[in-house]
Every structure is written in structure tokens, then in C-alpha cells.
Write a protein that holds these residues in place. Sequence first.
Motif, PDB file in Angstrom:
ATOM      1  N   LEU A 100       0.820  -1.214   0.000  1.00  9.83           N
ATOM      2  CA  LEU A 100       0.000   0.000   0.000  1.00  9.83           C
ATOM      3  C   LEU A 100       0.850   1.259   0.000  1.00  9.83           C
ATOM      4  O   LEU A 100       1.966   1.275   0.506  1.00  9.83           O
ATOM      5  N   ARG A 101       0.274   2.295  -0.549  1.00 13.33           N
ATOM      6  CA  ARG A 101       0.857   3.634  -0.431  1.00 13.33           C
ATOM      7  C   ARG A 101       0.334   4.234   0.866  1.00 13.33           C
ATOM      8  O   ARG A 101      -0.701   3.809   1.403  1.00 13.33           O
ATOM      9  N   ARG A 102       1.019   5.259   1.357  1.00 13.69           N
ATOM     10  CA  ARG A 102       0.625   5.898   2.614  1.00 13.69           C
ATOM     11  C   ARG A 102      -0.812   6.406   2.537  1.00 13.69           C
ATOM     12  O   ARG A 102      -1.619   6.183   3.439  1.00 13.69           O
ATOM     13  N   SER A 103      -1.155   7.111   1.454  1.00 16.69           N
ATOM     14  CA  SER A 103      -2.500   7.673   1.316  1.00 16.69           C
ATOM     15  C   SER A 103      -3.556   6.571   1.250  1.00 16.69           C
ATOM     16  O   SER A 103      -4.672   6.745   1.735  1.00 16.69           O
ATOM     17  N   GLU A 104      -3.208   5.431   0.661  1.00 18.74           N
ATOM     18  CA  GLU A 104      -4.148   4.309   0.589  1.00 18.74           C
ATOM     19  C   GLU A 104      -4.415   3.754   1.977  1.00 18.74           C
ATOM     20  O   GLU A 104      -5.548   3.415   2.309  1.00 18.74           O
ATOM     21  N   VAL A 119      -9.046 -10.453   0.196  1.00 21.40           N
ATOM     22  CA  VAL A 119      -8.597  -9.347  -0.652  1.00 21.40           C
ATOM     23  C   VAL A 119      -8.937  -8.026   0.017  1.00 21.40           C
ATOM     24  O   VAL A 119      -9.809  -7.947   0.884  1.00 21.40           O
ATOM     25  N   LEU A 120      -8.242  -7.011  -0.417  1.00 20.23           N
ATOM     26  CA  LEU A 120      -8.404  -5.668   0.106  1.00 20.23           C
ATOM     27  C   LEU A 120      -8.774  -4.769  -1.065  1.00 20.23           C
ATOM     28  O   LEU A 120      -8.085  -4.763  -2.088  1.00 20.23           O
ATOM     29  N   LEU A 121      -9.861  -4.030  -0.954  1.00 23.73           N
ATOM     30  CA  LEU A 121     -10.289  -3.111  -2.000  1.00 23.73           C
ATOM     31  C   LEU A 121      -9.721  -1.735  -1.676  1.00 23.73           C
ATOM     32  O   LEU A 121      -9.977  -1.187  -0.600  1.00 23.73           O
ATOM     33  N   ILE A 122      -8.941  -1.214  -2.587  1.00 24.62           N
ATOM     34  CA  ILE A 122      -8.362   0.112  -2.394  1.00 24.62           C
ATOM     35  C   ILE A 122      -9.068   1.053  -3.348  1.00 24.62           C
ATOM     36  O   ILE A 122      -8.982   0.897  -4.566  1.00 24.62           O
ATOM     37  N   LYS A 123      -9.789   2.007  -2.780  1.00 24.49           N
ATOM     38  CA  LYS A 123     -10.589   2.931  -3.586  1.00 24.49           C
ATOM     39  C   LYS A 123      -9.818   4.208  -3.887  1.00 24.49           C
ATOM     40  O   LYS A 123      -9.097   4.709  -3.047  1.00 24.49           O
ATOM     41  N   GLN A 124     -10.018   4.712  -5.096  1.00 26.48           N
ATOM     42  CA  GLN A 124      -9.449   5.993  -5.540  1.00 26.48           C
ATOM     43  C   GLN A 124      -7.950   6.074  -5.263  1.00 26.48           C
ATOM     44  O   GLN A 124      -7.452   7.011  -4.651  1.00 26.48           O
ATOM     45  N   SER A 125      -7.246   5.077  -5.725  1.00 29.80           N
ATOM     46  CA  SER A 125      -5.798   5.024  -5.558  1.00 29.80           C
ATOM     47  C   SER A 125      -5.128   5.991  -6.527  1.00 29.80           C
ATOM     48  O   SER A 125      -5.758   6.904  -7.041  1.00 29.80           O
ATOM     49  N   LYS A 126      -3.874   5.766  -6.805  1.00 29.83           N
ATOM     50  CA  LYS A 126      -3.126   6.619  -7.726  1.00 29.83           C
ATOM     51  C   LYS A 126      -3.820   6.621  -9.087  1.00 29.83           C
ATOM     52  O   LYS A 126      -4.190   5.573  -9.602  1.00 29.83           O
ATOM     53  N   GLY A 127      -4.006   7.786  -9.641  1.00 31.20           N
ATOM     54  CA  GLY A 127      -4.703   7.897 -10.914  1.00 31.20           C
ATOM     55  C   GLY A 127      -6.204   7.763 -10.774  1.00 31.20           C
ATOM     56  O   GLY A 127      -6.906   7.470 -11.728  1.00 31.20           O
ATOM     57  N   LYS A 128      -6.711   7.947  -9.547  1.00 27.77           N
ATOM     58  CA  LYS A 128      -8.145   7.855  -9.239  1.00 27.77           C
ATOM     59  C   LYS A 128      -8.738   6.519  -9.668  1.00 27.77           C
ATOM     60  O   LYS A 128      -9.866   6.433 -10.142  1.00 27.77           O
ATOM     61  N   LYS A 129      -7.959   5.455  -9.504  1.00 24.52           N
ATOM     62  CA  LYS A 129      -8.412   4.120  -9.883  1.00 24.52           C
ATOM     63  C   LYS A 129      -8.568   3.262  -8.641  1.00 24.52           C
ATOM     64  O   LYS A 129      -7.826   3.402  -7.682  1.00 24.52           O
ATOM     65  N   ASP A 130      -9.545   2.354  -8.692  1.00 28.32           N
ATOM     66  CA  ASP A 130      -9.697   1.364  -7.633  1.00 28.32           C
ATOM     67  C   ASP A 130      -8.830   0.160  -7.986  1.00 28.32           C
ATOM     68  O   ASP A 130      -8.598  -0.120  -9.162  1.00 28.32           O
TER      69      ASP A 130
END
Length: 157
Positions: A100-104, A119-130
Motif C-alpha cells: 500500500l501507499r501511505r494515502s491508501e 482481498v483488500l479493496l483500495i478505492k481511488q488510488s493513484k490515478g483515481k483508480k480502484d
Amino acid sequence: MFFKEKKTEDISNNDVITFHTNYIIKKRLSSSFQNQIINAIKLFFKTIENRELEISIIVRPRREKTLPNVLSKEEIKLIIESIINIKHRAMISLLYACGLRRSELINLEFNHIDTHRKVLLIKQSKGKKDRIVPISEKVINMLREYYKLYKPKTYLF
């Protein structure tokens, strides 16, 4: 300063090549500094002298690509085990195990964890992608332990 005897309007492409080989390369300047100098020369002649030199004929150095320092499994295990606070241990484990990134990590919520599918769902990650990443049973158990102790409101940490 390299061409003290010449006026700037008399400097040609060949002079820039001479400067490049006799000054930049001889001094063994870093590749990023070399590119800065070449870009500065190009900008100077374009804006001040109102003429363009063929800078593309100068061979620009490529940036060095070094591999990152990677910690061994044992070193990571020592770091995680040295953390006493369960919240911090869970955070570091999540960062490392799931990439993970810090913001995630900061924006992670409990409903983003699917314990059945692991699994882990990461919403609005880098590039505003899930994105979806796998999560280990150990990390899930660590999060359950933390949740039992502190019962946070909506956010994971």
C-alpha cells in the motif's frame, strides 16, 4: 565563460558540441546536471538570441537506473516484531504485505476488507483508480485483534 573570445551571436552548433566534449564530459558532471546545462543553452539561445541551435545532435546522457535497497524477510520481520503498539504493527504489516501507499492506508476502511476472499479493496488510488490486492490471514487476524481492543468509528486506523 567558456567562449570568452566569442560573442554570443557568433556561437554555432559546433561550438556547443565543443563545449559539451571539452567541458561537460571532461569534468564528469552528473547526467542530470549535463541535461540541465544543455537545456539552459537551448533556452538561452531561443529566448535571448531568438535563434535555435540543433541541440538534438548532442548526445544526452541517460539517467542511471539503480535498483532500490530491498530489505530481507528477516529484517522486515524484526522491524514488525519490534513494534509494541498493535495499531502501528498492523499499519506497517498492511503497508508491507499489501504494497500500500501511505494515502491508501490512511483512506482504508473496514468495509474494504473482504475476509472471505482474502482481498483488500483500495478505492481511488493513484490515478483515481480502484484496485484489489491480496491480504494474508495473519494481517487479517492482526486487524481483528486491533479492532477488538480499540473499536474505531469508521476508519481503519
